[in-house]
Write a protein that holds these residues in place. Structure first.
Motif, PDB file in Angstrom:
ATOM      1  N   ALA A 172      34.613  32.732  -2.833  1.00 46.46           N
ATOM      2  CA  ALA A 172      35.050  33.937  -3.162  1.00 46.46           C
ATOM      3  C   ALA A 172      34.000  34.809  -3.624  1.00 46.46           C
ATOM      4  O   ALA A 172      33.795  35.753  -3.493  1.00 46.46           O
ATOM      5  N   TRP A 173      33.017  34.140  -4.673  1.00 47.35           N
ATOM      6  CA  TRP A 173      32.067  34.763  -5.137  1.00 47.35           C
ATOM      7  C   TRP A 173      30.961  35.426  -4.082  1.00 47.35           C
ATOM      8  O   TRP A 173      30.414  36.368  -4.108  1.00 47.35           O
ATOM      9  N   ALA A 174      30.823  34.433  -3.197  1.00 47.24           N
ATOM     10  CA  ALA A 174      29.762  34.690  -2.154  1.00 47.24           C
ATOM     11  C   ALA A 174      30.218  35.957  -1.328  1.00 47.24           C
ATOM     12  O   ALA A 174      29.411  36.698  -1.047  1.00 47.24           O
ATOM     13  N   ALA A 175      31.578  35.749  -0.891  1.00 45.03           N
ATOM     14  CA  ALA A 175      32.210  36.904  -0.177  1.00 45.03           C
ATOM     15  C   ALA A 175      32.013  38.182  -0.929  1.00 45.03           C
ATOM     16  O   ALA A 175      31.507  39.297  -0.476  1.00 45.03           O
ATOM     17  N   VAL A 176      32.182  38.249  -2.337  1.00 44.00           N
ATOM     18  CA  VAL A 176      32.172  39.516  -2.987  1.00 44.00           C
ATOM     19  C   VAL A 176      30.642  39.962  -3.081  1.00 44.00           C
ATOM     20  O   VAL A 176      30.434  41.269  -3.007  1.00 44.00           O
ATOM     21  N   ARG A 185      30.420  45.763 -10.604  1.00 44.40           N
ATOM     22  CA  ARG A 185      28.988  45.073 -10.878  1.00 44.40           C
ATOM     23  C   ARG A 185      28.960  44.354 -12.151  1.00 44.40           C
ATOM     24  O   ARG A 185      28.315  43.361 -11.815  1.00 44.40           O
ATOM     25  N   PRO A 186      29.370  44.600 -13.236  1.00 45.54           N
ATOM     26  CA  PRO A 186      29.507  43.425 -14.267  1.00 45.54           C
ATOM     27  C   PRO A 186      30.298  42.273 -14.109  1.00 45.54           C
ATOM     28  O   PRO A 186      30.071  41.214 -14.406  1.00 45.54           O
ATOM     29  N   ILE A 187      31.365  42.658 -13.075  1.00 44.83           N
ATOM     30  CA  ILE A 187      32.384  41.652 -13.021  1.00 44.83           C
ATOM     31  C   ILE A 187      31.867  40.615 -12.088  1.00 44.83           C
ATOM     32  O   ILE A 187      32.196  39.409 -12.129  1.00 44.83           O
ATOM     33  N   LYS A 188      31.123  40.754 -11.166  1.00 40.52           N
ATOM     34  CA  LYS A 188      30.525  39.840 -10.094  1.00 40.52           C
ATOM     35  C   LYS A 188      29.674  38.622 -10.930  1.00 40.52           C
ATOM     36  O   LYS A 188      29.753  37.651 -10.472  1.00 40.52           O
ATOM     37  N   ALA A 189      29.191  39.158 -12.193  1.00 38.57           N
ATOM     38  CA  ALA A 189      28.404  38.011 -12.797  1.00 38.57           C
ATOM     39  C   ALA A 189      29.248  36.891 -13.550  1.00 38.57           C
ATOM     40  O   ALA A 189      28.733  35.636 -13.671  1.00 38.57           O
ATOM     41  N   ILE A 201      33.554  40.446 -19.832  1.00 39.69           N
ATOM     42  CA  ILE A 201      33.247  39.664 -21.204  1.00 39.69           C
ATOM     43  C   ILE A 201      34.702  39.209 -21.764  1.00 39.69           C
ATOM     44  O   ILE A 201      34.700  37.902 -22.036  1.00 39.69           O
ATOM     45  N   GLY A 202      35.956  39.935 -21.700  1.00 32.96           N
ATOM     46  CA  GLY A 202      37.121  39.378 -21.962  1.00 32.96           C
ATOM     47  C   GLY A 202      37.517  38.117 -21.143  1.00 32.96           C
ATOM     48  O   GLY A 202      38.052  37.322 -21.650  1.00 32.96           O
ATOM     49  N   SER A 203      37.044  38.088 -19.975  1.00 32.00           N
ATOM     50  CA  SER A 203      37.519  36.865 -19.093  1.00 32.00           C
ATOM     51  C   SER A 203      36.824  35.742 -19.464  1.00 32.00           C
ATOM     52  O   SER A 203      37.215  34.325 -19.535  1.00 32.00           O
ATOM     53  N   LEU A 204      35.549  35.889 -19.894  1.00 29.16           N
ATOM     54  CA  LEU A 204      34.551  34.971 -20.463  1.00 29.16           C
ATOM     55  C   LEU A 204      35.184  34.376 -21.648  1.00 29.16           C
ATOM     56  O   LEU A 204      35.140  33.011 -21.969  1.00 29.16           O
TER      57      LEU A 204
END
Length: 445
Positions: A106-110, A136-140, A199-202
């Motif tokens: 999924a990461w690669a697709a995004v 943009r920041p969520i992809k990290a 950041i919240g998800s992390l």
């Protein structure tokens, strides 16, 4: 807590309170983000986040596939008289491996196909730039969203529902504060909302990981025998819950495209808050299913059908409360949603009440239909769960979304989900009755 001998009511309520917090993983970030972005950038910001919504549906659903599928099998083995710790933790290990593979894909697709994906989900050139800025920041930290779902499911089944709740509440609290700070305080706009979400998800992920250093932890990585076979079992068991969120993404794409075709950007801006409220209603239903699932799976493994029926009664009472609350609120104060999620124009305030009331009549049966998939999964009835999730999430709903505007006019699209939920509820209710009425629960379904 003794899931096989303790009183059902107190155990269920404890799990429900914890599961409700955990279920917010699927909605708290997008809801807070849409509210902040809508207030900062108006209807265009809200519409951009409606375009991004299917991405959340996909990544959350993959986490549910591994988490719910794996944890149901984990608890069924643990509840059986012939349980072996190595067996149950082999399912946990298989779920972890599956989560790694799916998150990388999924990461690669995004990362590789961001623009084509967003255009497919309904973005025009005006919304594309806003949607990309948010992502943009969520992809990290993209894999964290999947792992948060998977870990929450296993923590509930390892007698740590409170920790799953703590993780999402701490991460969600940061997201709320961070949204205000980044979006308004630092004037970052929609990018700041994405940064706070990332950041919240992390933070949620780190809190949940602390379970593995706790003395209460019984989860462990074991080398699974017949890994592919276990992954197949997990996918079959968890498919229906997985498809609920995937279907929400599919339906959002269909709605986005049909709304833009027949009704325009203003209607899409109204649909953005509806998606988020509907997601929240789904989370209430998830919480009922997730609170019930450990009790149902443990007692199914032990053949305790009277305890299964008692758990079902508790769940149905809860479903009724959620159904009445959300339907009533939507009919009595439809523009409340609009004022929370954006700075509305006069046109938005004029068209929103009729749209919201029509669509939200589906909330009366939505919690029952979603809970039924958890119930069928916990009792190892994947066929019934499959029928409910696929017909509700794709077949009936998709046909109605495509055909109603053609046959009955553009505004009839808002009745697609109420009609779908009604038809599916007939099937789900009858199958729950047939499955549960027998003393041993072996009725065909």
């Amino acid at each position: 807590m003794d899931l096989l001998r303790g009183k059902i009511g107190p155990i269920y309520l404890k799990y429900l309170s914890a599961a409700f917090g955990s279920a917010l993983i699927t909605s708290v970030y997008s809801i807070v983000d849409m509210a902040m972005v809508g207030q900062y950038q108006g209807p265009d910001g809200t519409a951009a986040l409606a375009v991004v919504a299917p991405i959340w549906n996909v990544i959350y659903s993959l986490g549910l596939l591994m988490g719910i599928g794996g944890s149901v099998l984990f608890s069924t083995v643990r509840g059986s008289s012939a349980r072996r710790a190595e067996d149950e933790n082999e399912y946990f290990t298989a779920a972890v491996i599956g989560s790694v593979v799916l998150s990388i894909a999924a990461w690669a697709a995004v990362l590789l196909w961001e623009k084509p994906v967003l255009r497919l989900f309904g973005a025009d050139e005006g919304l594309l730039e806003l949607a990309q800025a948010y992502l943009r920041p969520i992809k990290a930290v993209f894999p964290c969203f999947l792992f948060n779902q998977m870990l929450a499911a296993f923590l509930r089944n390892d007698d740590r529902p409170g920790l799953a709740t703590a993780g999402v509440l701490v991460g969600g609290a940061f997201n709320i504060v961070g949204d205000y700070l980044f979006v308004f305080g630092l004037d970052m706009g929609i990018f700041g909302a994405g940064l706070a979400t990332a950041i919240g998800s992390l933070i949620t992920f780190v809190v949940m990981l602390s379970h593995f250093w706790s003395e209460k932890n019984t989860l462990a990585l074991r080398r699974p025998a017949k890994l592919l076979g276990k992954l197949k079992e997990i996918c079959v068991t968890g498919f229906s819950t997985f498809f609920i969120d995937v279907a929400m993404g599919i339906l959002t794409v269909l709605f986005n495209r049909q709304i833009m075709k027949y009704l325009g950007t203003s209607a899409l801006a109204v649909y953005g808050p509806i998606v988020n409220v509907s997601t929240f209603v789904q989370c209430c239903a998830y919480s009922v299913g997730q609170a019930s699932q450990p009790l149902l799976s443990f007692n199914f493994g032990a053949g305790q059908w009277e305890r299964i029926r008692e758990t079902l009664r508790c769940a149905l009472y809860t479903v009724a409360v959620f159904s009445l609350f959300w339907t009533g609120l939507s009919f009595l104060a439809p523009n409340l949603y609009i004022c929370i999620f954006m700075k509305p124009t006069g046109e938005i305030l004029e068209i929103a009440p009729d749209i919201i009331r029509r669509y939200s009549s589906s909330f009366l049966l939505l919690p029952l239909n979603i809970f039924s998939t958890y119930y069928f999964q916990a009792l190892m009835q994947p066929k019934a769960a499959f029928i409910v999730s696929v017909f509700r999430g794709c077949v009936l709903s998709g046909i109605l979304i495509l055909l109603l505007p053609v046959l009955a006019g553009a505004d009839s699209i808002w009745f697609a989900m109420p009609i779908t939920e009604l038809l599916v509820a007939f099937y789900a209710g009858s199958r729950i009755h047939m499955l549960t009425k027998g003393r041993n629960g072996k009725n065909n379904i």
